[in-house]
Design a protein around this motif. Structure first.
Motif, PDB file in Angstrom:
ATOM      1  N   ILE A   1       5.110 -31.190  -1.897  1.00 15.86           N
ATOM      2  CA  ILE A   1       4.833 -31.394  -3.323  1.00 15.86           C
ATOM      3  C   ILE A   1       3.672 -30.522  -3.768  1.00 15.86           C
ATOM      4  O   ILE A   1       3.741 -29.831  -4.794  1.00 15.86           O
ATOM      5  CB  ILE A   1       4.517 -32.877  -3.603  1.00 15.86           C
ATOM      6  N   ARG A   2       2.595 -30.543  -3.003  1.00 15.38           N
ATOM      7  CA  ARG A   2       1.412 -29.751  -3.360  1.00 15.38           C
ATOM      8  C   ARG A   2       1.737 -28.265  -3.456  1.00 15.38           C
ATOM      9  O   ARG A   2       1.394 -27.598  -4.436  1.00 15.38           O
ATOM     10  CB  ARG A   2       0.323 -29.980  -2.305  1.00 15.38           C
ATOM     11  N   ASP A   3       2.419 -27.729  -2.445  1.00 18.24           N
ATOM     12  CA  ASP A   3       2.705 -26.304  -2.435  1.00 18.24           C
ATOM     13  C   ASP A   3       3.692 -25.924  -3.531  1.00 18.24           C
ATOM     14  O   ASP A   3       3.575 -24.854  -4.153  1.00 18.24           O
ATOM     15  CB  ASP A   3       3.238 -25.890  -1.067  1.00 18.24           C
ATOM     16  N   ALA A   4       4.677 -26.795  -3.784  1.00 15.24           N
ATOM     17  CA  ALA A   4       5.644 -26.510  -4.852  1.00 15.24           C
ATOM     18  C   ALA A   4       4.965 -26.509  -6.219  1.00 15.24           C
ATOM     19  O   ALA A   4       5.268 -25.665  -7.074  1.00 15.24           O
ATOM     20  CB  ALA A   4       6.775 -27.533  -4.822  1.00 15.24           C
ATOM     21  N   LEU A   5       4.043 -27.439  -6.437  1.00 22.62           N
ATOM     22  CA  LEU A   5       3.354 -27.519  -7.716  1.00 22.62           C
ATOM     23  C   LEU A   5       2.580 -26.245  -8.004  1.00 22.62           C
ATOM     24  O   LEU A   5       2.705 -25.651  -9.095  1.00 22.62           O
ATOM     25  CB  LEU A   5       2.415 -28.730  -7.727  1.00 22.62           C
ATOM     26  N   PHE A   6       1.796 -25.793  -7.042  1.00 19.99           N
ATOM     27  CA  PHE A   6       0.985 -24.607  -7.288  1.00 19.99           C
ATOM     28  C   PHE A   6       1.822 -23.335  -7.307  1.00 19.99           C
ATOM     29  O   PHE A   6       1.506 -22.386  -8.034  1.00 19.99           O
ATOM     30  CB  PHE A   6      -0.140 -24.510  -6.253  1.00 19.99           C
ATOM     31  N   THR A   7       2.893 -23.299  -6.541  1.00 22.15           N
ATOM     32  CA  THR A   7       3.785 -22.142  -6.595  1.00 22.15           C
ATOM     33  C   THR A   7       4.409 -22.017  -7.975  1.00 22.15           C
ATOM     34  O   THR A   7       4.481 -20.918  -8.555  1.00 22.15           O
ATOM     35  CB  THR A   7       4.883 -22.260  -5.527  1.00 22.15           C
ATOM     36  N   ARG A   8       4.841 -23.118  -8.530  1.00 22.61           N
ATOM     37  CA  ARG A   8       5.486 -23.081  -9.838  1.00 22.61           C
ATOM     38  C   ARG A   8       4.478 -22.824 -10.958  1.00 22.61           C
ATOM     39  O   ARG A   8       4.819 -22.206 -11.968  1.00 22.61           O
ATOM     40  CB  ARG A   8       6.262 -24.391 -10.045  1.00 22.61           C
TER      41      ARG A   8
END
Length: 454
Positions: A133-140
């Motif tokens: 979740i954390r990595d997807a949020l910042f990637t997006r």
């Protein structure tokens, strides 16, 4: 003479509680878990929102052996239980014989057959899921920031109005408001918008007054509440509600529903309709002497909330029943002591219900106190007081001094960030995002298809 062998399957709250309660007992204990660490699940949403590191909420299981010499730790999956031979077979083919068996495998995310939920949403029930979740949020966020046109930020939908969903939505709002807007000047307005979806009302275990307070605090933090409609379908870029409403969603978090792991069905145990293991009042599996179940995977005669405290207390109770069985004594029924419940919304904002003074363990046997309703009544907490109680309880519940210290520092940094108004999220692996560039006509003599930036 060989000492009795106790095999505990599962290194969660119940399993560790059972193992530690047998520390000084004349038994040999083997703790079996597929992972090398225990996860403090109540704080996983802090990892998912960049408030804590994954290592802050995980504890090396083998470190338990430092203070417990009668404990062995095995990292493997349970495949089969042979109740007649009193053995368990692990995924690697190893067989362990047992005198007493304790099942504490806990539960996992349940999607209740919702179309697209498993494929298009992020659960928050394990360390790897929180990191995703954390990595997807910042990637997006990075992708949105490099678009040629100004973007209005992301839309994040949290499905589930229980403590996990509410705390996740509150932590996301805290992250967004900690300076992410100036950190992403390319985005128009807030870095992302948050919508919390719940079929009925939020935080149903709490009193109406506390639920209203929590809802007001979420709205104050610009979290939109969509109550009264369930989720019909989760798509890649939207959520379809049961009333037909479609909510745009760049990131969907699934924070509702749990169920036992599917492999429980393969272990030849009596199960209820929800695949939880049926146990008696003493937490012994029905019809199976010497086999116990504790924590969320156990279907007890009394309906227990699926929280950390029931798991911890039931694990310790199983250990006591094993010692009684070794001594040739009858088992005792499990009695759960409700220490209350807490949920945090954001900085200096939380709710809680704690036992009245007369219900404290050292006082609940004093009959005159029990005759005074005011002293027996549950005490509601809100605001800063509830926040500090929440902070103390969670830090005290962690395993190991390092985890306690790092979590305390991390939470103070997150919720004290308003003092310096700078973004302080912990980020992980976010791939490099190349800005979109408008193609230019190659110069004369350039090779066909050559880039102007080459």
């Amino acid at each position: 003479m060989a000492v009795p062998h106790v095999v505990i399957i599962g290194g969660g709250f119940a399993g560790i509680s059972a193992a530690r309660a047998l520390r000084k007992a004349p038994v040999r204990v083997t703790l079996v878990d597929r992972r090398v660490y225990n996860t403090f699940q109540p704080l996983l949403y802090q990892v998912a929102t960049g408030g804590l590191n994954p290592g802050d909420v995980t504890h090396f299981l083998r470190s338990l052996r430092v203070r417990q010499r009668n404990l062995d730790v095995v990292h493997e999956h349970l495949m089969e239980i042979d109740h007649d031979a009193r053995t368990v077979r692990l995924f690697d083919g190893e067989t362990l014989s047992y005198d007493y068996l304790v099942i504490t495998t806990g539960v996992t995310t349940a999607y209740h057959g919702t179309k697209g939920a498993k494929e298009n949403s992020f659960a928050v029930y394990s360390r790897s899921q929180a990191i995703a979740i954390r990595d997807a949020l910042f990637t997006r966020l990075e992708r949105a920031a490099v678009r040629p046109e100004r973007h209005k930020g992301l839309s994040v939908v949290v499905i589930g109005g229980g403590p996990t969903g509410v705390e996740m939505a509150g932590a996301l709002a805290e992250l967004r408001d900690q300076g992410l807007e100036p950190a992403y000047p390319e985005l128009d307005g807030a870095a992302f918008r948050i919508t919390l979806v719940q079929r009925s009302e939020i935080l149903k275990p709490f009193t109406p007054k506390l639920r209203d307070y929590a809802a007001a605090q979420l709205r104050h933090r610009d979290v939109a509440l969509r109550l009264g409609a369930g989720v019909q379908e989760v798509r890649k870029d939207s959520v379809i509600l049961s009333d037909g409403t479609e909510l745009a969603s760049d990131l969907t978090v699934w924070a509702t529903g749990v169920a036992p792991h599917e492999e429980v069905r393969e272990w030849s145990l009596p199960l209820d309709d929800g695949d939880r293991i049926r146990v008696g009042a003493d937490l012994q599996v029905l019809g199976m002497p010497g086999v116990y179940a504790a924590g969320d995977v156990a279907a007890t005669p009394q309906q227990l909330p699926q929280l950390a405290q029931p798991a911890i207390q039931s694990g310790a109770h199983v250990a006591r029943q094993i010692l009684r069985a070794i001594a040739g004594e009858e088992g005792e029924p499990f009695s759960y002591y409700d220490k209350g419940q807490l949920a945090i919304i954001g900085r200096r904002s939380a709710i809680g219900e704690v036992p009245g003074i007369a219900n404290l363990p050292i006082l609940h046997r004093i009959r005159p106190l029990q005759r005074i309703p005011l002293l027996r009544a549950t005490i509601p907490l809100t605001g800063t007081i509830a926040w500090f109680v929440w902070l103390f309880v969670h830090i005290a519940s962690l395993l190991g001094p390092r985890n306690k210290l790092t979590v305390m520092v991390g939470l103070i940094a997150r919720y004290g960030a308003h003092l310096w108004r700078t973004p302080v999220p912990i980020v992980g692996d976010v791939p490099a995002i190349r800005p979109h560039r408008v193609a230019r006509t190659p110069r004369t003599g350039s090779a066909p298809g050559a880039s102007a930036d080459a």
